[in-house]
Design a protein around this motif. Structure first.
Motif, PDB file in Angstrom:
ATOM      1  N   SER A 294       0.301  -4.149  -5.432  1.00  7.51           N
ATOM      2  CA  SER A 294       0.014  -3.054  -4.593  1.00  7.51           C
ATOM      3  C   SER A 294       1.139  -2.001  -4.648  1.00  7.51           C
ATOM      4  O   SER A 294       0.744  -0.966  -4.199  1.00  7.51           O
ATOM      5  CB  SER A 294       0.539  -3.873  -3.132  1.00  7.51           C
ATOM      6  N   GLY A 295       2.395  -2.097  -4.834  1.00  7.25           N
ATOM      7  CA  GLY A 295       3.209  -1.176  -4.910  1.00  7.25           C
ATOM      8  C   GLY A 295       3.035  -0.007  -6.033  1.00  7.25           C
ATOM      9  O   GLY A 295       3.106   1.179  -5.684  1.00  7.25           O
ATOM     10  N   LEU A 296       2.638  -0.526  -7.300  1.00  9.40           N
ATOM     11  CA  LEU A 296       2.151   0.318  -8.398  1.00  9.40           C
ATOM     12  C   LEU A 296       0.955   1.209  -7.775  1.00  9.40           C
ATOM     13  O   LEU A 296       0.741   2.413  -8.140  1.00  9.40           O
ATOM     14  CB  LEU A 296       1.745  -0.516  -9.507  1.00  9.40           C
ATOM     15  N   LEU A 297      -0.050   0.518  -7.056  1.00 10.59           N
ATOM     16  CA  LEU A 297      -1.332   1.274  -6.813  1.00 10.59           C
ATOM     17  C   LEU A 297      -0.989   2.201  -5.632  1.00 10.59           C
ATOM     18  O   LEU A 297      -1.220   3.386  -5.576  1.00 10.59           O
ATOM     19  CB  LEU A 297      -2.260   0.349  -6.023  1.00 10.59           C
ATOM     20  N   LYS A 298       0.146   1.950  -4.779  1.00 13.58           N
ATOM     21  CA  LYS A 298       0.516   2.848  -3.587  1.00 13.58           C
ATOM     22  C   LYS A 298       1.179   3.947  -4.328  1.00 13.58           C
ATOM     23  O   LYS A 298       0.837   5.260  -3.746  1.00 13.58           O
ATOM     24  CB  LYS A 298       1.391   2.095  -2.767  1.00 13.58           C
ATOM     25  N   ARG A 299       2.019   3.888  -5.394  1.00  8.71           N
ATOM     26  CA  ARG A 299       2.618   4.937  -5.967  1.00  8.71           C
ATOM     27  C   ARG A 299       1.807   6.117  -6.675  1.00  8.71           C
ATOM     28  O   ARG A 299       1.824   7.208  -6.640  1.00  8.71           O
ATOM     29  CB  ARG A 299       3.892   4.589  -6.865  1.00  8.71           C
TER      30      ARG A 299
ATOM     31  N   GLU B 260       3.302 -10.226 -16.453  1.00  3.96           N
ATOM     32  CA  GLU B 260       2.786 -10.744 -15.206  1.00  3.96           C
ATOM     33  C   GLU B 260       3.294  -9.875 -14.115  1.00  3.96           C
ATOM     34  O   GLU B 260       4.337  -9.720 -14.051  1.00  3.96           O
ATOM     35  CB  GLU B 260       2.899 -12.111 -15.191  1.00  3.96           C
ATOM     36  N   MET B 261       2.428  -9.535 -13.150  1.00  3.82           N
ATOM     37  CA  MET B 261       2.893  -9.069 -11.817  1.00  3.82           C
ATOM     38  C   MET B 261       2.672  -9.624 -10.715  1.00  3.82           C
ATOM     39  O   MET B 261       1.452 -10.315 -10.576  1.00  3.82           O
ATOM     40  CB  MET B 261       2.330  -7.468 -11.735  1.00  3.82           C
ATOM     41  N   SER B 262       3.552  -9.577  -9.674  1.00  2.00           N
ATOM     42  CA  SER B 262       3.066 -10.308  -8.402  1.00  2.00           C
ATOM     43  C   SER B 262       2.250  -9.245  -7.446  1.00  2.00           C
ATOM     44  O   SER B 262       1.963  -8.230  -7.906  1.00  2.00           O
ATOM     45  CB  SER B 262       4.435 -10.554  -7.576  1.00  2.00           C
ATOM     46  N   VAL B 263       1.635  -9.920  -6.612  1.00  5.19           N
ATOM     47  CA  VAL B 263       0.546  -9.232  -5.700  1.00  5.19           C
ATOM     48  C   VAL B 263       1.226  -7.917  -5.148  1.00  5.19           C
ATOM     49  O   VAL B 263       0.943  -6.930  -5.110  1.00  5.19           O
ATOM     50  CB  VAL B 263       0.203  -9.898  -4.724  1.00  5.19           C
ATOM     51  N   SER B 264       2.701  -8.157  -4.744  1.00  9.20           N
ATOM     52  CA  SER B 264       3.561  -7.026  -4.010  1.00  9.20           C
ATOM     53  C   SER B 264       3.775  -5.914  -5.140  1.00  9.20           C
ATOM     54  O   SER B 264       3.504  -4.962  -4.659  1.00  9.20           O
ATOM     55  CB  SER B 264       4.769  -7.501  -3.538  1.00  9.20           C
ATOM     56  N   GLU B 265       4.062  -6.205  -6.436  1.00  6.49           N
ATOM     57  CA  GLU B 265       4.153  -5.286  -7.480  1.00  6.49           C
ATOM     58  C   GLU B 265       3.087  -4.724  -7.568  1.00  6.49           C
ATOM     59  O   GLU B 265       3.383  -3.289  -7.874  1.00  6.49           O
ATOM     60  CB  GLU B 265       4.835  -5.945  -8.663  1.00  6.49           C
TER      61      GLU B 265
ATOM     62  N   PRO C 251      -0.838  -2.257   1.756  1.00  5.66           N
ATOM     63  CA  PRO C 251      -0.840  -3.174   1.210  1.00  5.66           C
ATOM     64  C   PRO C 251      -1.366  -4.395   2.035  1.00  5.66           C
ATOM     65  O   PRO C 251      -1.923  -5.359   1.440  1.00  5.66           O
ATOM     66  CB  PRO C 251       0.445  -3.455   0.602  1.00  5.66           C
ATOM     67  N   GLY C 252      -1.031  -4.354   3.204  1.00  2.62           N
ATOM     68  CA  GLY C 252      -1.219  -5.545   4.157  1.00  2.62           C
ATOM     69  C   GLY C 252      -2.816  -5.932   4.086  1.00  2.62           C
ATOM     70  O   GLY C 252      -3.236  -7.264   4.468  1.00  2.62           O
ATOM     71  N   ARG C 253      -3.532  -5.064   3.888  1.00  7.94           N
ATOM     72  CA  ARG C 253      -5.292  -5.317   4.042  1.00  7.94           C
ATOM     73  C   ARG C 253      -5.893  -4.674   2.634  1.00  7.94           C
ATOM     74  O   ARG C 253      -6.987  -4.644   2.573  1.00  7.94           O
ATOM     75  CB  ARG C 253      -5.695  -4.303   5.156  1.00  7.94           C
ATOM     76  N   SER C 254      -5.191  -4.470   1.584  1.00  5.72           N
ATOM     77  CA  SER C 254      -5.604  -3.929   0.375  1.00  5.72           C
ATOM     78  C   SER C 254      -6.507  -2.923   0.646  1.00  5.72           C
ATOM     79  O   SER C 254      -7.878  -3.153   0.209  1.00  5.72           O
ATOM     80  CB  SER C 254      -6.221  -5.150  -0.204  1.00  5.72           C
ATOM     81  N   LYS C 255      -6.162  -1.693   1.372  1.00 11.05           N
ATOM     82  CA  LYS C 255      -7.149  -0.723   1.591  1.00 11.05           C
ATOM     83  C   LYS C 255      -6.399   0.645   1.465  1.00 11.05           C
ATOM     84  O   LYS C 255      -5.034   0.611   1.367  1.00 11.05           O
ATOM     85  CB  LYS C 255      -7.837  -0.822   2.903  1.00 11.05           C
ATOM     86  N   TYR C 256      -7.181   1.687   1.069  1.00 10.86           N
ATOM     87  CA  TYR C 256      -6.475   2.836   1.120  1.00 10.86           C
ATOM     88  C   TYR C 256      -6.821   3.858   2.526  1.00 10.86           C
ATOM     89  O   TYR C 256      -7.887   3.517   3.291  1.00 10.86           O
ATOM     90  CB  TYR C 256      -6.902   3.857  -0.189  1.00 10.86           C
ATOM     91  N   GLN C 257      -6.162   4.634   2.782  1.00 13.95           N
ATOM     92  CA  GLN C 257      -6.421   5.463   3.842  1.00 13.95           C
ATOM     93  C   GLN C 257      -5.504   7.075   3.867  1.00 13.95           C
ATOM     94  O   GLN C 257      -4.797   6.995   2.980  1.00 13.95           O
ATOM     95  CB  GLN C 257      -5.634   4.882   5.175  1.00 13.95           C
ATOM     96  N   ILE C 258      -5.819   7.824   4.693  1.00 14.76           N
ATOM     97  CA  ILE C 258      -5.170   9.168   4.898  1.00 14.76           C
ATOM     98  C   ILE C 258      -4.435   9.301   5.906  1.00 14.76           C
ATOM     99  O   ILE C 258      -4.736   8.852   6.798  1.00 14.76           O
ATOM    100  CB  ILE C 258      -6.308  10.107   4.585  1.00 14.76           C
ATOM    101  N   LEU C 259      -3.083   9.850   5.455  1.00 11.90           N
ATOM    102  CA  LEU C 259      -2.136  10.007   6.490  1.00 11.90           C
ATOM    103  C   LEU C 259      -2.303  11.328   6.899  1.00 11.90           C
ATOM    104  O   LEU C 259      -1.790  12.435   6.136  1.00 11.90           O
ATOM    105  CB  LEU C 259      -0.626   9.865   6.029  1.00 11.90           C
ATOM    106  N   ALA C 260      -2.977  11.941   7.938  1.00  8.17           N
ATOM    107  CA  ALA C 260      -3.303  13.153   8.366  1.00  8.17           C
ATOM    108  C   ALA C 260      -2.059  13.969   8.723  1.00  8.17           C
ATOM    109  O   ALA C 260      -1.441  13.359   9.783  1.00  8.17           O
ATOM    110  CB  ALA C 260      -4.492  13.026   9.421  1.00  8.17           C
ATOM    111  N   GLU C 261      -1.758  14.969   8.275  1.00 11.83           N
ATOM    112  CA  GLU C 261      -0.723  16.048   8.796  1.00 11.83           C
ATOM    113  C   GLU C 261      -1.494  17.041   9.810  1.00 11.83           C
ATOM    114  O   GLU C 261      -0.498  17.517  10.604  1.00 11.83           O
ATOM    115  CB  GLU C 261      -0.091  16.705   7.508  1.00 11.83           C
TER     116      GLU C 261
END
Length: 468
Positions: free
Chosen positions: A18-23, A11-16, A92-102
């Protein structure tokens, strides 16, 4: 079977999760280049830039942090195709992905040129590039305002060129000429120079120069922004645009009053060459002096020619002098003769003015006056008698025509309420009457029945004719 397997999953929490998806996303897509069309561009008060990249089938949210957005060489706008380089991450706050433009860059020069042409058509349709809006440059401005970077070579080139040609006071408004905020600074500088009141502590420029050195299309993009173009078109002070090299063209060039291919050329347009002006003034002065001398010589020659056709002034007065001498000799003799003639006339007149002559004349006049006085009284009496006779005849005629003569023959005048009554039918029983006789007036009251007025039906019928 599914129910048996479910308890074995951790079992995982929502934050866990979300963090896994982020990494996972950041490890897998640590550096990507994405091409798409900008949409929903928004610059936050913090300086961060938020946008979305889209194509025909998908949309990708993107963020450019303040340090990246400040280094952009162009202003991102909706509809512009760009290439974003950066890493993917999730929010994670909105469950969406985005590009961080350099970095963000236009997808080739074609995209920027298409945007530039579209903006050019829009501003031209508003009349900002119309030829009738352009003002002539002053021949010799007293003060020149320059909008440029204070540290570049551009301002030094302008100052050196002005010093060589015709030194003039220069006010420099320092601005950034590329990058984030450059367009706003240039527009504020143009409007700031126009806001200076004439005659104040800071002199108001008679001419403005907006200058920048050469660069790529992205480097010069600040001078294609609407805010800069509108400020240049609204400027009440004549403005020269000197942005880039001779082959570079920006939208401010179309809105300015004059375009210079380089900043140095703008300085040459701003002022004439002082040495050339001095030479020209000296040349014109020499020509004026020679023309004046030629004019005087021509007038002197003409005057001499005209003088030859005139008599000498002495000959004009010689005859007058001789006549004056002759008259001067004749004048005393004429005066003596005139006096003698007047004396003879006086003696003849005075002979008739002796006392015994005057006394005889007065006696004759007195006798004539006595005779006329004796005849005057009888003549006056006869005149008055004739006048009385002439006046008596009209008075007797008027008396004979008066109605009082008629009253004396037994007639009377009847009045009712001060009005003359001439018919009994107009009276009614009880009416107060006034009857005037020859010897006075008496009052009376009408009595009896008034005579009946004769109607048309009472008249006898007309005589009947005969058929035979």
């Amino acid at each position: 079977m599914e129910d048996a397997a479910a308890p074995n999953l951790p079992e995982m929490s929502v934050s866990e999760l979300s963090g896994l998806l982020k990494r996972t996303v950041e490890d897998r897509f640590a550096l990507v280049r994405v091409r798409g069309e900008l949409s929903g561009v928004k610059r936050h008060s913090s300086g961060h830039l938020y946008f979305a990249l889209k194509d025909a089938d998908a949309v990708l949210d993107g963020v450019a942090w303040r340090n990246v957005a400040g280094r952009l060489k162009f202003r991102p706008e909706d509809g512009l195709e760009v290439i974003a380089t950066g890493r993917l991450t999730t929010y994670p706050g909105r469950s969406k992905y985005q590009i961080l433009a350099e970095s963000l860059e236009p997808a080739g020069a074609g995209a920027l040129m298409a945007l530039l042409e579209e903006r050019k058509r829009k501003l031209a349709a508003e009349g900002l590039f119309a030829a009738e809006r352009k003002r002539p440059l002053p021949f010799l401005p007293q003060v020149i305002g320059v909008v440029t970077s204070p540290t570049g070579a551009v301002i030094r080139d302008i100052l050196h060129r002005l010093a060589d040609r015709f030194p003039r006071p220069v006010l420099v408004w320092p601005v950034a000429v590329q990058g984030e905020g450059a367009a706003d600074q240039v527009a504020r500088a143009i409007r700031g120079f126009n806001a200076i009141a004439p005659g104040g502590a800071i002199p108001r420029p008679d001419l403005l120069i907006v200058a920048r050195g050469g660069g790529s299309l992205e480097d010069l993009w600040a001078f294609n922004e609407e805010v800069v173009v509108r400020a240049a078109a609204e400027s009440a002070i004549p403005l020269i645009s000197a942005v880039g090299h001779e082959t570079d063209t920006t939208l401010i060039d179309f809105a300015s009053d004059r375009r210079a291919p380089t900043p140095t050329a703008a300085a040459e347009m701003a002022v004439p060459v002082r040495a050339d002006l001095l030479d020209r003034v000296e040349e014109l002065g020499g020509r004026a002096r020679m023309a004046t001398r030629r004019l005087l010589v021509e007038h002197d020659t003409r005057l001499s020619g005209l003088a030859r056709g005139l008599r000498h002034p002495r000959s004009l007065i010689e005859a007058g002098e001789q006549r004056l001498d002759d008259l001067a000799e004749r004048l005393p003799r004429a005066l003596r003769g005139l006096i003698a003639d007047r004396r003879r006339q006086l003696a003849e007149v005075s002979g008739g003015l002796r006392p015994h002559v005057l006394t005889g004349e007065l006696r004759q006049k007195a006798e004539r006056l006595a005779q006329v006085s004796e005849r005057l009284a009888p003549a006056a009496r006869r005149l008055f008698e004739r006048a009385e006779r002439q006046l008596a005849t009209p008075a007797q005629l008027l008396e004979s025509l008066s109605y009082h003569r008629v009253l004396s023959r037994g007639y009377a005048v009847v009045r009712r309420a001060g009005k003359l009554e001439t018919a009994a039918a107009a009276l009614h029983p009880g009416d107060a009457l006034e009857i005037e006789f020859a010897d006075g007036r008496v009052g009376a009251v009408a009595a009896g029945d008034p005579p009946r007025r004769r109607r048309k039906t009472d008249l006898p019928p007309p005589e009947q004719g005969t058929l035979i």
